[in-house]
Scaffold this motif. Structure first.
Motif, PDB file in Angstrom:
ATOM      1  N   ALA A  30      35.739   3.017 -13.083  1.00  0.00           N
ATOM      2  CA  ALA A  30      36.165   4.026 -12.113  1.00  0.00           C
ATOM      3  C   ALA A  30      34.973   4.536 -11.310  1.00  0.00           C
ATOM      4  N   LYS A  31      33.853   4.768 -11.982  1.00  0.00           N
ATOM      5  CA  LYS A  31      32.660   5.240 -11.271  1.00  0.00           C
ATOM      6  C   LYS A  31      32.161   4.199 -10.279  1.00  0.00           C
ATOM      7  N   ALA A 124      33.109  13.008 -10.675  1.00  0.00           N
ATOM      8  CA  ALA A 124      33.020  11.827 -11.536  1.00  0.00           C
ATOM      9  C   ALA A 124      32.773  12.162 -13.001  1.00  0.00           C
ATOM     10  N   ASP A 125      32.076  13.262 -13.259  1.00  0.00           N
ATOM     11  CA  ASP A 125      31.765  13.602 -14.648  1.00  0.00           C
ATOM     12  C   ASP A 125      32.979  14.124 -15.413  1.00  0.00           C
ATOM     13  N   THR A 126      34.117  14.292 -14.733  1.00  0.00           N
ATOM     14  CA  THR A 126      35.335  14.751 -15.404  1.00  0.00           C
ATOM     15  C   THR A 126      36.346  13.620 -15.611  1.00  0.00           C
ATOM     16  N   LEU A 127      35.983  12.394 -15.261  1.00  0.00           N
ATOM     17  CA  LEU A 127      36.914  11.262 -15.379  1.00  0.00           C
ATOM     18  C   LEU A 127      37.277  10.972 -16.836  1.00  0.00           C
ATOM     19  N   VAL A 128      38.574  10.767 -17.064  1.00  0.00           N
ATOM     20  CA  VAL A 128      39.074  10.373 -18.386  1.00  0.00           C
ATOM     21  C   VAL A 128      40.066   9.234 -18.188  1.00  0.00           C
ATOM     22  N   TYR A 129      39.862   8.138 -18.909  1.00  0.00           N
ATOM     23  CA  TYR A 129      40.771   6.991 -18.790  1.00  0.00           C
ATOM     24  C   TYR A 129      42.074   7.287 -19.520  1.00  0.00           C
ATOM     25  N   VAL A 130      43.204   7.056 -18.847  1.00  0.00           N
ATOM     26  CA  VAL A 130      44.524   7.323 -19.416  1.00  0.00           C
ATOM     27  C   VAL A 130      45.189   6.042 -19.901  1.00  0.00           C
ATOM     28  N   GLY A 131      45.106   4.970 -19.117  1.00  0.00           N
ATOM     29  CA  GLY A 131      45.734   3.709 -19.489  1.00  0.00           C
ATOM     30  C   GLY A 131      46.358   3.041 -18.281  1.00  0.00           C
ATOM     31  N   GLU A 132      47.059   1.963 -18.536  1.00  0.00           N
ATOM     32  CA  GLU A 132      47.729   1.243 -17.456  1.00  0.00           C
ATOM     33  C   GLU A 132      49.119   1.810 -17.269  1.00  0.00           C
ATOM     34  N   GLN A 133      49.522   1.997 -16.013  1.00  0.00           N
ATOM     35  CA  GLN A 133      50.838   2.544 -15.717  1.00  0.00           C
ATOM     36  C   GLN A 133      51.283   2.100 -14.330  1.00  0.00           C
ATOM     37  N   GLU A 134      52.489   2.498 -13.945  1.00  0.00           N
ATOM     38  CA  GLU A 134      53.002   2.158 -12.625  1.00  0.00           C
ATOM     39  C   GLU A 134      52.842   3.360 -11.700  1.00  0.00           C
ATOM     40  N   TRP A 135      52.362   3.096 -10.510  1.00  0.00           N
ATOM     41  CA  TRP A 135      52.196   4.139  -9.486  1.00  0.00           C
ATOM     42  C   TRP A 135      52.538   3.542  -8.135  1.00  0.00           C
ATOM     43  N   ARG A 136      53.496   4.163  -7.456  1.00  0.00           N
ATOM     44  CA  ARG A 136      53.944   3.709  -6.134  1.00  0.00           C
ATOM     45  C   ARG A 136      54.268   2.214  -6.154  1.00  0.00           C
ATOM     46  N   SER A 169      41.058  -6.371  -9.907  1.00  0.00           N
ATOM     47  CA  SER A 169      39.786  -6.275  -9.197  1.00  0.00           C
ATOM     48  C   SER A 169      39.021  -4.991  -9.504  1.00  0.00           C
ATOM     49  N   HIS A 170      39.713  -4.007 -10.124  1.00  0.00           N
ATOM     50  CA  HIS A 170      39.133  -2.693 -10.407  1.00  0.00           C
ATOM     51  C   HIS A 170      38.684  -1.982  -9.131  1.00  0.00           C
ATOM     52  N   SER A 171      39.296  -2.329  -8.026  1.00  0.00           N
ATOM     53  CA  SER A 171      39.030  -1.666  -6.757  1.00  0.00           C
ATOM     54  C   SER A 171      39.929  -0.439  -6.635  1.00  0.00           C
ATOM     55  N   PRO A 172      39.547   0.547  -5.819  1.00  0.00           N
ATOM     56  CA  PRO A 172      40.348   1.773  -5.700  1.00  0.00           C
ATOM     57  C   PRO A 172      41.697   1.508  -5.029  1.00  0.00           C
ATOM     58  N   ALA A 173      42.769   1.924  -5.695  1.00  0.00           N
ATOM     59  CA  ALA A 173      44.119   1.758  -5.161  1.00  0.00           C
ATOM     60  C   ALA A 173      44.659   3.049  -4.572  1.00  0.00           C
ATOM     61  N   GLY A 174      44.119   4.181  -5.018  1.00  0.00           N
ATOM     62  CA  GLY A 174      44.582   5.452  -4.479  1.00  0.00           C
ATOM     63  C   GLY A 174      44.294   6.591  -5.432  1.00  0.00           C
ATOM     64  N   LEU A 175      44.761   7.763  -5.055  1.00  0.00           N
ATOM     65  CA  LEU A 175      44.607   8.929  -5.923  1.00  0.00           C
ATOM     66  C   LEU A 175      45.706   9.931  -5.628  1.00  0.00           C
ATOM     67  N   SER A 176      45.920  10.828  -6.567  1.00  0.00           N
ATOM     68  CA  SER A 176      46.898  11.899  -6.387  1.00  0.00           C
ATOM     69  C   SER A 176      46.315  13.194  -6.930  1.00  0.00           C
ATOM     70  N   ILE A 177      46.728  14.300  -6.342  1.00  0.00           N
ATOM     71  CA  ILE A 177      46.313  15.619  -6.791  1.00  0.00           C
ATOM     72  C   ILE A 177      47.553  16.495  -6.855  1.00  0.00           C
ATOM     73  N   THR A 178      47.765  17.127  -7.996  1.00  0.00           N
ATOM     74  CA  THR A 178      48.943  17.963  -8.194  1.00  0.00           C
ATOM     75  C   THR A 178      48.529  19.335  -8.732  1.00  0.00           C
ATOM     76  N   LEU A 179      49.459  20.247  -8.652  1.00  0.00           N
ATOM     77  CA  LEU A 179      49.221  21.619  -9.088  1.00  0.00           C
ATOM     78  C   LEU A 179      49.622  21.779 -10.548  1.00  0.00           C
ATOM     79  N   LYS A 180      48.711  22.322 -11.363  1.00  0.00           N
ATOM     80  CA  LYS A 180      49.018  22.579 -12.768  1.00  0.00           C
ATOM     81  C   LYS A 180      49.670  23.940 -12.956  1.00  0.00           C
TER      82      LYS A 180
END
Length: 255
Positions: A30-31, A124-136, A169-180
């Protein structure tokens, strides 16, 4: 400590360390993807943008210029804009551009009003790997992170970021930001719902691959003055990209 206990204890350490090492390796991917985005931050792109605000649509063209905002209004609600509307649009864009220029010229550059790149949104120092999933409708490697948005910079802890990479490819596919949780970004304003989705796509120019927005979607809802509600939903699609400046950017191998 006897030999038997020491052996079991050591084995336990090895077993518990394995997932951490695997997670660290995924975070490194990710970094690396974030670095790809940082490398292209100096590159200028021209593109068309189609915005759907629900009750109206707008198509614009952007081509950065050294002494202008660079925006051109192509159509509104599928129709060619009138001369009066073009004048209003140009004035609005010029006011926005002048405001940005004045902000960046001050000695104390107010970071709140400087537009951030995608890589700057991710701490970047807050990144945590979650796993493989489906997005869009695509399989991705998913990560959580604490986001940074200039307009909500004092409320990072109220937001949840997710970074998505292509599993191959481990290339960036996108990102999302939501309200907690809800919060007040300004006096008498309460933000109760916020969701931002940014889907990226690769474009190639002279052997270099860049990752640029394909579609963005933003939902925002809340109240102001304690009793008036607001709700906004905007979808933007980006097309017809061209790279205007690649000289100052390190080459990134095309996939």
């Amino acid at each position: 400590m006897n030999l038997k206990v020491a052996t079991v204890f050591s084995a336990g350490l090895l077993l518990s360390a394995a997932p951490v090492m695997a997670s660290d390796a995924q975070v490194d991917k990710a970094k690396s993807a974030i670095q790809q985005l940082k490398k292209q931050s100096a590159v200028e792109f021209a593109y068309q943008r189609h915005s759907d605000f629900g009750e109206r649509t707008m198509r614009e063209r952007y081509r950065p210029l050294p002494d202008s905002h660079g925006w051109t209004l192509l159509s509104e609600n599928g129709e060619k804009p009138t001369t009066q509307r073009l004048t209003e649009y140009q004035q609005m864009k010029n006011d926005e551009w002048q405001s940005g220029q004045q902000t960046q010229d001050t000695e104390d550059q107010d970071q709140q009003s400087i537009k951030l790149s995608l890589s700057d949104m991710i701490q970047a120092d807050t990144l945590v790997y979650v796993g493989e999933q489906e997005w869009r409708q695509q399989q991705v490697l998913a990560y959580t992170f604490t986001p940074y948005l200039d307009k909500f910079s004092e409320h990072d802890d109220k937001l949840q970021g997710n970074l998505y990479l292509s599993p191959n490819s481990h290339s960036p596919a996108g990102l999302s930001i939501t309200l907690k949780e809800s919060f007040s970004p300004a006096m008498s304003v309460t933000l109760e719902n916020f969701e931002m989705q940014i889907e990226l796509m690769p474009i190639t120019d002279k052997g270099t691959t860049f990752y640029v927005p394909k579609q963005t979607e933003e939902k925002m809802a809340g109240s102001y003055l304690y009793f008036k509600d607001f709700s906004n939903h905007t979808i933007r699609e980006y097309t017809d990209y061209s790279v205007l400046d690649t000289a100052s950017v390190s080459r990134v191998s095309a996939n």
